[in-house]
Design a protein around this motif. Structure first.
Motif, PDB file in Angstrom:
ATOM      1  N   LEU A  14     -13.842 -10.072  -0.818  1.00 22.30           N
ATOM      2  CA  LEU A  14     -13.170  -8.814  -1.157  1.00 22.30           C
ATOM      3  C   LEU A  14     -12.159  -8.415  -0.090  1.00 22.30           C
ATOM      4  N   GLN A  15     -12.503  -8.626   1.170  1.00 21.93           N
ATOM      5  CA  GLN A  15     -11.554  -8.322   2.252  1.00 21.93           C
ATOM      6  C   GLN A  15     -10.302  -9.199   2.121  1.00 21.93           C
ATOM      7  N   ALA A  16     -10.494 -10.468   1.783  1.00 20.60           N
ATOM      8  CA  ALA A  16      -9.348 -11.369   1.600  1.00 20.60           C
ATOM      9  C   ALA A  16      -8.510 -10.936   0.394  1.00 20.60           C
ATOM     10  N   ALA A  17      -9.180 -10.496  -0.674  1.00 24.61           N
ATOM     11  CA  ALA A  17      -8.444 -10.000  -1.842  1.00 24.61           C
ATOM     12  C   ALA A  17      -7.664  -8.738  -1.485  1.00 24.61           C
ATOM     13  N   LEU A  18      -8.275  -7.880  -0.680  1.00 21.10           N
ATOM     14  CA  LEU A  18      -7.581  -6.666  -0.245  1.00 21.10           C
ATOM     15  C   LEU A  18      -6.356  -7.024   0.593  1.00 21.10           C
ATOM     16  N   ALA A  19      -6.510  -7.963   1.491  1.00 21.09           N
ATOM     17  CA  ALA A  19      -5.365  -8.394   2.312  1.00 21.09           C
ATOM     18  C   ALA A  19      -4.250  -8.962   1.423  1.00 21.09           C
ATOM     19  N   ALA A  43       8.738  -5.106 -11.920  1.00 22.72           N
ATOM     20  CA  ALA A  43       8.177  -5.101 -10.562  1.00 22.72           C
ATOM     21  C   ALA A  43       7.469  -3.783 -10.266  1.00 22.72           C
ATOM     22  N   ARG A  44       8.034  -2.685 -10.709  1.00 23.54           N
ATOM     23  CA  ARG A  44       7.385  -1.377 -10.479  1.00 23.54           C
ATOM     24  C   ARG A  44       6.052  -1.278 -11.231  1.00 23.54           C
ATOM     25  N   THR A  45       6.004  -1.843 -12.419  1.00 23.71           N
ATOM     26  CA  THR A  45       4.737  -1.886 -13.158  1.00 23.71           C
ATOM     27  C   THR A  45       3.725  -2.744 -12.404  1.00 23.71           C
ATOM     28  N   ASP A  46       4.186  -3.852 -11.867  1.00 25.15           N
ATOM     29  CA  ASP A  46       3.308  -4.726 -11.080  1.00 25.15           C
ATOM     30  C   ASP A  46       2.829  -4.028  -9.814  1.00 25.15           C
ATOM     31  N   ILE A  47       3.694  -3.232  -9.205  1.00 24.26           N
ATOM     32  CA  ILE A  47       3.297  -2.460  -8.023  1.00 24.26           C
ATOM     33  C   ILE A  47       2.124  -1.549  -8.367  1.00 24.26           C
ATOM     34  N   GLU A  48       2.214  -0.872  -9.494  1.00 25.04           N
ATOM     35  CA  GLU A  48       1.127   0.032  -9.893  1.00 25.04           C
ATOM     36  C   GLU A  48      -0.171  -0.728 -10.129  1.00 25.04           C
ATOM     37  N   ALA A  49      -0.077  -1.899 -10.728  1.00 24.51           N
ATOM     38  CA  ALA A  49      -1.279  -2.718 -10.952  1.00 24.51           C
ATOM     39  C   ALA A  49      -1.916  -3.107  -9.620  1.00 24.51           C
ATOM     40  N   HIS A  50      -1.090  -3.510  -8.665  1.00 24.54           N
ATOM     41  CA  HIS A  50      -1.621  -3.904  -7.354  1.00 24.54           C
ATOM     42  C   HIS A  50      -2.157  -2.691  -6.586  1.00 24.54           C
ATOM     43  N   ARG A  51      -1.527  -1.536  -6.733  1.00 26.14           N
ATOM     44  CA  ARG A  51      -2.061  -0.319  -6.099  1.00 26.14           C
ATOM     45  C   ARG A  51      -3.446   0.030  -6.649  1.00 26.14           C
ATOM     46  N   THR A  52      -3.583  -0.092  -7.947  1.00 27.45           N
ATOM     47  CA  THR A  52      -4.878   0.192  -8.571  1.00 27.45           C
ATOM     48  C   THR A  52      -5.943  -0.759  -8.050  1.00 27.45           C
ATOM     49  N   LEU A  53      -5.620  -2.044  -8.020  1.00 24.97           N
ATOM     50  CA  LEU A  53      -6.583  -3.032  -7.513  1.00 24.97           C
ATOM     51  C   LEU A  53      -6.916  -2.768  -6.049  1.00 24.97           C
ATOM     52  N   ARG A  54      -5.907  -2.467  -5.271  1.00 25.32           N
ATOM     53  CA  ARG A  54      -6.146  -2.167  -3.850  1.00 25.32           C
ATOM     54  C   ARG A  54      -7.103  -0.988  -3.710  1.00 25.32           C
ATOM     55  N   GLY A  55      -6.877   0.059  -4.476  1.00 22.77           N
ATOM     56  CA  GLY A  55      -7.745   1.229  -4.406  1.00 22.77           C
ATOM     57  C   GLY A  55      -9.171   0.918  -4.817  1.00 22.77           C
ATOM     58  N   GLN A  56      -9.327   0.097  -5.846  1.00 21.64           N
ATOM     59  CA  GLN A  56     -10.666  -0.271  -6.293  1.00 21.64           C
ATOM     60  C   GLN A  56     -11.406  -1.086  -5.230  1.00 21.64           C
ATOM     61  N   ILE A  57     -10.701  -2.009  -4.604  1.00 20.64           N
ATOM     62  CA  ILE A  57     -11.339  -2.815  -3.557  1.00 20.64           C
ATOM     63  C   ILE A  57     -11.723  -1.930  -2.377  1.00 20.64           C
ATOM     64  N   GLU A  58     -10.804  -1.074  -1.952  1.00 15.46           N
ATOM     65  CA  GLU A  58     -11.108  -0.187  -0.824  1.00 15.46           C
ATOM     66  C   GLU A  58     -12.317   0.679  -1.115  1.00 15.46           C
ATOM     67  N   GLN A  59     -12.413   1.192  -2.347  1.00 13.50           N
ATOM     68  CA  GLN A  59     -13.550   2.027  -2.712  1.00 13.50           C
ATOM     69  C   GLN A  59     -14.847   1.223  -2.706  1.00 13.50           C
ATOM     70  N   THR A  60     -14.809   0.029  -3.252  1.00 13.36           N
ATOM     71  CA  THR A  60     -16.003  -0.819  -3.287  1.00 13.36           C
ATOM     72  C   THR A  60     -16.462  -1.154  -1.875  1.00 13.36           C
ATOM     73  N   LEU A  61     -15.534  -1.541  -1.023  1.00  6.61           N
ATOM     74  CA  LEU A  61     -15.907  -1.873   0.357  1.00  6.61           C
ATOM     75  C   LEU A  61     -16.479  -0.655   1.078  1.00  6.61           C
ATOM     76  N   THR A  62     -15.860   0.485   0.888  1.00  6.46           N
ATOM     77  CA  THR A  62     -16.356   1.718   1.505  1.00  6.46           C
ATOM     78  C   THR A  62     -17.755   2.047   0.990  1.00  6.46           C
ATOM     79  N   ASP A  63     -17.971   1.879  -0.303  1.00  9.52           N
ATOM     80  CA  ASP A  63     -19.276   2.169  -0.908  1.00  9.52           C
ATOM     81  C   ASP A  63     -20.392   1.311  -0.330  1.00  9.52           C
ATOM     82  N   VAL A  64     -20.060   0.088   0.073  1.00 10.76           N
ATOM     83  CA  VAL A  64     -21.098  -0.798   0.627  1.00 10.76           C
ATOM     84  C   VAL A  64     -21.140  -0.740   2.157  1.00 10.76           C
TER      85      VAL A  64
END
Length: 150
Positions: A14-19, A43-64
């Motif tokens: 998950l850390q590697a995916a976040l990076a 590209a802007r649509t792709d940015i939003e997709a990557h922002r969402t994924l980044r936020g989900q990973i950060e939340q999951t890592l924080t939760d654990v």
């Protein structure tokens, strides 16, 4: 993604995916400056997709109880970006890196919710990658095994 306990291998993946997501976001902000308006909208649509994924990973890592890795202040591109074609090729590279990271998450956990999230990210990322591969005439448009680099 799941907020239950994860083993060290899953956390590392998950850390590697976040990076990779951090890097993809940086790349896409560069890409927007070089592509025509129709590709910039993609590209802007792709940015939003990557922002969402980044936020989900950060939340999951924080939760654990794991501290999410931070983004680098800047990234080195594999080749200079000077026009729309080189920007599109950079998007292909960024998406390949993200796909490899998400494939690793899929391989490093047995938790069904995390595997489902990784599979979804891998599937959606494959579609993003295919659009950029098509735009840059990179074949095959859809690699036979997304996320595996050779």
């Amino acid at each position: 993604m799941s907020s239950t306990q994860l083993d060290p291998e899953a956390i590392a993946a998950l850390q590697a995916a976040l990076a990779a997501e951090h890097a993809a976001l940086w790349v896409y902000t560069l890409i927007v400056a070089f592509v025509p308006p129709d590709q910039a909208a993609v590209a802007r649509t792709d940015i939003e997709a990557h922002r969402t994924l980044r936020g989900q990973i950060e939340q999951t890592l924080t939760d654990v109880g794991a501290r999410p890795v931070s983004a680098e202040p800047a990234y080195r591109t594999p080749a200079p970006v000077t026009d729309a074609l080189s920007a599109g090729r950079l998007a292909v590279t960024a998406e390949a890196d993200v796909l490899a990271a998400w494939r690793s998450v899929l391989e490093q956990t047995t938790q069904v919710p995390l595997r489902a999230a990784a599979f979804k990210a891998l599937s959606e990322g494959t579609a993003r990658a295919a659009r950029w591969r098509l735009a840059t005439n990179t074949l095959p448009v859809v690699p036979p095994l997304p996320g595996i680099t050779r």
